[in-house]
Design a protein around this motif. Structure first.
Motif, short mmCIF file in Angstrom:
data_model
loop_
_atom_site.label_atom_id
_atom_site.label_comp_id
_atom_site.label_asym_id
_atom_site.label_seq_id
_atom_site.Cartn_x
_atom_site.Cartn_y
_atom_site.Cartn_z
N PHE A 12 5.65 2.57 6.66
CA PHE A 12 4.25 2.51 6.23
C PHE A 12 3.37 3.36 7.15
O PHE A 12 2.58 4.18 6.68
CB PHE A 12 3.80 1.05 6.23
CG PHE A 12 2.39 0.84 5.75
CD1 PHE A 12 2.12 0.64 4.41
CD2 PHE A 12 1.33 0.81 6.65
CE1 PHE A 12 0.82 0.44 3.96
CE2 PHE A 12 0.03 0.61 6.22
CZ PHE A 12 -0.22 0.42 4.87
N VAL A 13 3.51 3.18 8.45
CA VAL A 13 2.69 3.91 9.40
C VAL A 13 3.01 5.40 9.35
O VAL A 13 2.11 6.25 9.37
CB VAL A 13 2.90 3.36 10.83
CG1 VAL A 13 2.19 4.23 11.86
CG2 VAL A 13 2.39 1.92 10.91
N TYR A 14 4.30 5.74 9.25
CA TYR A 14 4.68 7.15 9.17
C TYR A 14 4.11 7.79 7.91
O TYR A 14 3.70 8.95 7.92
CB TYR A 14 6.21 7.28 9.18
CG TYR A 14 6.70 8.69 9.39
CD1 TYR A 14 7.06 9.13 10.67
CD2 TYR A 14 6.81 9.59 8.34
CE1 TYR A 14 7.52 10.43 10.87
CE2 TYR A 14 7.25 10.89 8.54
CZ TYR A 14 7.61 11.30 9.81
OH TYR A 14 8.05 12.59 10.00
N GLY A 15 4.07 7.02 6.82
CA GLY A 15 3.56 7.55 5.56
C GLY A 15 2.11 7.98 5.65
O GLY A 15 1.69 8.93 4.97
N ILE A 16 1.32 7.30 6.49
CA ILE A 16 -0.09 7.69 6.64
C ILE A 16 -0.18 9.12 7.15
O ILE A 16 -0.96 9.93 6.66
CB ILE A 16 -0.80 6.71 7.60
CG1 ILE A 16 -0.80 5.29 7.02
CG2 ILE A 16 -2.23 7.18 7.86
CD1 ILE A 16 -1.35 4.24 7.97
N GLY A 17 0.65 9.45 8.14
CA GLY A 17 0.64 10.80 8.67
C GLY A 17 1.34 11.79 7.77
O GLY A 17 0.90 12.94 7.64
N PHE A 18 2.43 11.38 7.13
CA PHE A 18 3.21 12.29 6.28
C PHE A 18 2.39 12.78 5.10
O PHE A 18 2.35 13.97 4.80
CB PHE A 18 4.47 11.57 5.79
CG PHE A 18 5.31 12.39 4.85
CD1 PHE A 18 6.16 13.36 5.34
CD2 PHE A 18 5.24 12.19 3.48
CE1 PHE A 18 6.94 14.12 4.48
CE2 PHE A 18 6.01 12.95 2.61
CZ PHE A 18 6.87 13.92 3.12
N ILE A 19 1.71 11.86 4.41
CA ILE A 19 0.92 12.25 3.24
C ILE A 19 -0.39 12.90 3.68
O ILE A 19 -0.86 13.86 3.06
CB ILE A 19 0.65 11.03 2.34
CG1 ILE A 19 1.98 10.45 1.83
CG2 ILE A 19 -0.24 11.41 1.15
CD1 ILE A 19 1.83 9.16 1.04
N GLY A 20 -0.99 12.38 4.75
CA GLY A 20 -2.28 12.91 5.20
C GLY A 20 -2.16 14.22 5.97
O GLY A 20 -3.15 14.95 6.10
N GLY A 21 -0.98 14.50 6.50
CA GLY A 21 -0.78 15.76 7.20
C GLY A 21 -1.20 15.76 8.65
O GLY A 21 -1.69 16.77 9.16
N PHE A 22 -0.98 14.62 9.36
CA PHE A 22 -1.31 14.62 10.78
C PHE A 22 -0.39 13.67 11.55
O PHE A 22 0.05 12.65 11.05
CB PHE A 22 -2.77 14.21 11.03
CG PHE A 22 -3.26 13.07 10.16
CD1 PHE A 22 -4.00 13.33 9.02
CD2 PHE A 22 -2.96 11.75 10.47
CE1 PHE A 22 -4.45 12.29 8.22
CE2 PHE A 22 -3.43 10.71 9.68
CZ PHE A 22 -4.17 10.99 8.55
#
Length: 254
Positions: free
Chosen positions: A21-31
């Protein structure tokens, strides 16, 4: 499996989900993550597109197929019933890890928000989508949804009590606020690359199809209660109140 082993299994599955879940925030958002939807392309267009569609298709089949009641009945012949949801969470998390690891960026800009304030607004909307998603899971029992409730009750020697039909908070306005969170996450991006557009379009199509299967299962589970709820509550947007009709009367002539 012993009760301790089932509890440990469910806890590990849940912790893995939190990481995904936490990784997905950066993966989709690009940061902040080593891989991203919008990274620099490294493969030919055809190869990248085929690979990305394959990853999305694999996730859709796993995520939706394992959620069907018929599959659950078959699956619990091989895994303890208390661990069924945790297994679903585990395999869904592994499917997402595969997507994070093997996603192929495509490049190309579809749109770009040029102003700094515009980017901040879109980014704020993106983060709001994640908060809405997380909040909605607690409305429908977060710990049941991700398998912890089942393994904890098994550990304590208590029977599992399935969730009952209720419409807390946002569910009084729309039937699927959780999916609204996902849609905001997919589409709220200040720079829309071709890869991101493919991801957003395919996941949106998946959501619209998955809703049909999910609602069919809910009708089978709750019958008239859900049919009545569906009749007066919008799927993804609140239903507007029906306009009041007025009757005009013609005065009778003397």
């Amino acid at each position: 499996m012993s009760r301790i082993a089932i509890l440990l299994y469910g806890t590990i599955s849940y912790l893995l989900f939190l990481g995904v879940f936490v990784y997905g925030i950066g993966f989709i958002g690009g940061f902040f993550t080593p891989t991203s939807l919008d990274a620099v392309p490294t493969s030919p267009l055809g190869y990248a597109l085929a690979g990305d569609l394959g990853l999305l298709g694999l996730f859709a089949v796993q995520h939706s197929g394992m959620a069907r009641p018929a599959f659950k009945r078959w699956w619990t012949r091989m895994v303890p019933e208390a661990a069924e949801r945790s297994t679903y969470v585990l395999l869904s998390s592994l499917a997402m890890i595969g997507l994070y690891a093997f996603w192929q960026p495509i490049g190309g800009i579809v749109w770009s928000v040029e102003t700094e304030i515009g980017r901040d607004i879109v980014l704020g909307l993106y983060l709001f989508g994640w908060l809405l998603l997380l909040y909605t899971t607690f409305l429908i029992d977060h710990f049941d949804l991700f398998g912890l409730k089942q393994v904890w009750r098994q550990f304590r020697g208590k029977p599992y009590i399935p969730p009952q039909f209720h419409t807390p908070g946002l569910y009084r306005l729309v039937r699927h606020p959780l999916y609204i969170g996902w849609l905001i996450i997919f589409w709220a991006c200040p720079v829309m690359t071709v890869a991101h557009l493919v991801f957003a379009a395919m996941t949106t199509a998946y959501i619209l199809i998955a809703i049909q299967f999910e609602e069919r299962d809910l009708v089978q589970a709750f019958g008239e209660k859900y049919l009545s709820y569906r009749s007066h509550t919008g799927m993804l947007l609140p239903k507007l109140p029906a306009p009041k009709t007025t009757k005009s009367w013609r005065a009778a002539e003397d």
